[in-house]
Scaffold this motif. Sequence first.
Motif, mmCIF file in Angstrom:
data_model
loop_
_atom_site.group_PDB
_atom_site.id
_atom_site.type_symbol
_atom_site.label_atom_id
_atom_site.label_comp_id
_atom_site.label_asym_id
_atom_site.label_seq_id
_atom_site.Cartn_x
_atom_site.Cartn_y
_atom_site.Cartn_z
ATOM 1 N N SER A 89 30.831 54.621 93.598
ATOM 2 C CA SER A 89 31.792 53.562 93.257
ATOM 3 C C SER A 89 31.129 52.180 93.287
ATOM 4 C CB SER A 89 32.998 53.598 94.199
ATOM 5 O OG SER A 89 32.595 53.406 95.535
ATOM 6 N N ALA A 92 28.865 51.961 90.252
ATOM 7 C CA ALA A 92 29.675 51.788 89.039
ATOM 8 C C ALA A 92 30.146 50.341 88.908
ATOM 9 C CB ALA A 92 30.863 52.741 89.061
ATOM 10 N N MET A 93 30.586 49.752 89.999
ATOM 11 C CA MET A 93 31.045 48.354 89.935
ATOM 12 C C MET A 93 29.888 47.417 89.552
ATOM 13 S SD MET A 93 34.227 48.541 90.271
ATOM 14 C CE MET A 93 34.596 46.811 90.309
ATOM 15 N N GLN A 133 37.422 48.986 85.283
ATOM 16 C CA GLN A 133 37.677 48.953 86.722
ATOM 17 C C GLN A 133 37.796 50.392 87.182
ATOM 18 O OE1 GLN A 133 39.510 46.143 88.705
ATOM 19 N NE2 GLN A 133 38.679 44.591 87.370
ATOM 20 N N LEU A 134 37.472 50.626 88.429
ATOM 21 C CA LEU A 134 37.641 51.967 88.992
ATOM 22 C C LEU A 134 39.077 52.150 89.440
ATOM 23 C CD1 LEU A 134 34.462 52.371 91.216
ATOM 24 C CD2 LEU A 134 34.890 53.338 88.961
ATOM 25 N N ASP A 135 39.596 53.348 89.220
ATOM 26 C CA ASP A 135 40.913 53.685 89.751
ATOM 27 C C ASP A 135 40.776 53.890 91.250
ATOM 28 O OD1 ASP A 135 42.052 53.632 87.241
ATOM 29 O OD2 ASP A 135 41.782 55.788 86.909
ATOM 30 N N GLU A 136 41.798 53.524 91.986
ATOM 31 C CA GLU A 136 41.744 53.674 93.443
ATOM 32 C C GLU A 136 41.551 55.115 93.861
ATOM 33 O OE1 GLU A 136 44.670 51.660 95.803
ATOM 34 O OE2 GLU A 136 44.760 50.020 94.348
ATOM 35 N N GLU A 138 39.736 57.401 92.382
ATOM 36 C CA GLU A 138 38.491 58.024 91.947
ATOM 37 C C GLU A 138 37.597 58.337 93.135
ATOM 38 O OE1 GLU A 138 36.465 56.434 88.534
ATOM 39 O OE2 GLU A 138 38.307 55.529 87.837
ATOM 40 N N GLN A 139 36.899 59.445 93.038
ATOM 41 C CA GLN A 139 36.013 59.902 94.099
ATOM 42 C C GLN A 139 34.609 59.335 93.907
ATOM 43 O OE1 GLN A 139 37.119 61.851 96.688
ATOM 44 N NE2 GLN A 139 39.106 61.445 95.787
ATOM 45 N N ASP A 140 33.878 59.275 94.988
ATOM 46 C CA ASP A 140 32.500 58.786 94.951
ATOM 47 C C ASP A 140 31.506 59.888 94.577
ATOM 48 O OD1 ASP A 140 32.329 56.243 97.545
ATOM 49 O OD2 ASP A 140 33.265 56.260 95.591
ATOM 50 N N ASP A 142 31.177 61.425 91.489
ATOM 51 C CA ASP A 142 31.039 61.623 90.047
ATOM 52 C C ASP A 142 29.696 61.100 89.565
ATOM 53 O OD1 ASP A 142 33.446 61.352 87.338
ATOM 54 O OD2 ASP A 142 31.694 62.592 87.639
ATOM 55 N N LEU A 146 28.370 58.945 85.922
ATOM 56 C CA LEU A 146 27.693 57.656 86.007
ATOM 57 C C LEU A 146 26.314 57.730 85.354
ATOM 58 C CD1 LEU A 146 27.803 54.718 86.944
ATOM 59 C CD2 LEU A 146 26.869 55.474 89.142
#
Length: 175
Positions: A89, A92-93, A133-136, A138-140, A142, A146
């Motif tokens: 996450s 990704a950000m 944006q990441l959905d709340e 979403e798991q770390d 994936d 990425l």
Amino acid sequence: MPGWTEVAQAANRLALASSPAELHGSLCGWLAAGGADVADWPAQVMVDSALSTPVAGDALDRLRRASVEQLRDPDFGFQMLLPEDAAVSVRAMELFAWCRAFLGGFGLALGQATLSEEAQEALSDLANLGGAQLDEGEQDDDEEALAEIEEYLRMAVLLLHADCVLGSQQRQRLH
């Protein structure tokens, strides 16, 4: 290419209020659109003439030189500067921030160039990712998704560089 921490420390010494991903994204956008390969690149890509020029050989100077080399690499060796030892996450950000910064640097240097249809699509994709944006929920975990996005972005950046810089160089040689 210097690492994340080294670039962050060099940016702090120059009081740059950007993450390493944002700095690299801005620089790569600038270069991909045909911006000049200059030592005072932070002042150019951040449009602030008061910014200091990185010291020759420091992390920001090496970041510029490595980025120029990678964009020109015929073996497609371009890599984005993203944190390596962070959760998916977080990475990704930073990838999204890299895309936003790329668009800014690219827009500053592009001028009146006409982009091919493929380059326009790549730029649109970068803009979409820059606004993501990441959905709340979403798991770390994936990692694969990425990695696929990173690979696509690498090729998109190289396509834009080829369209804006290498294409114009080829056209100049023909005349």
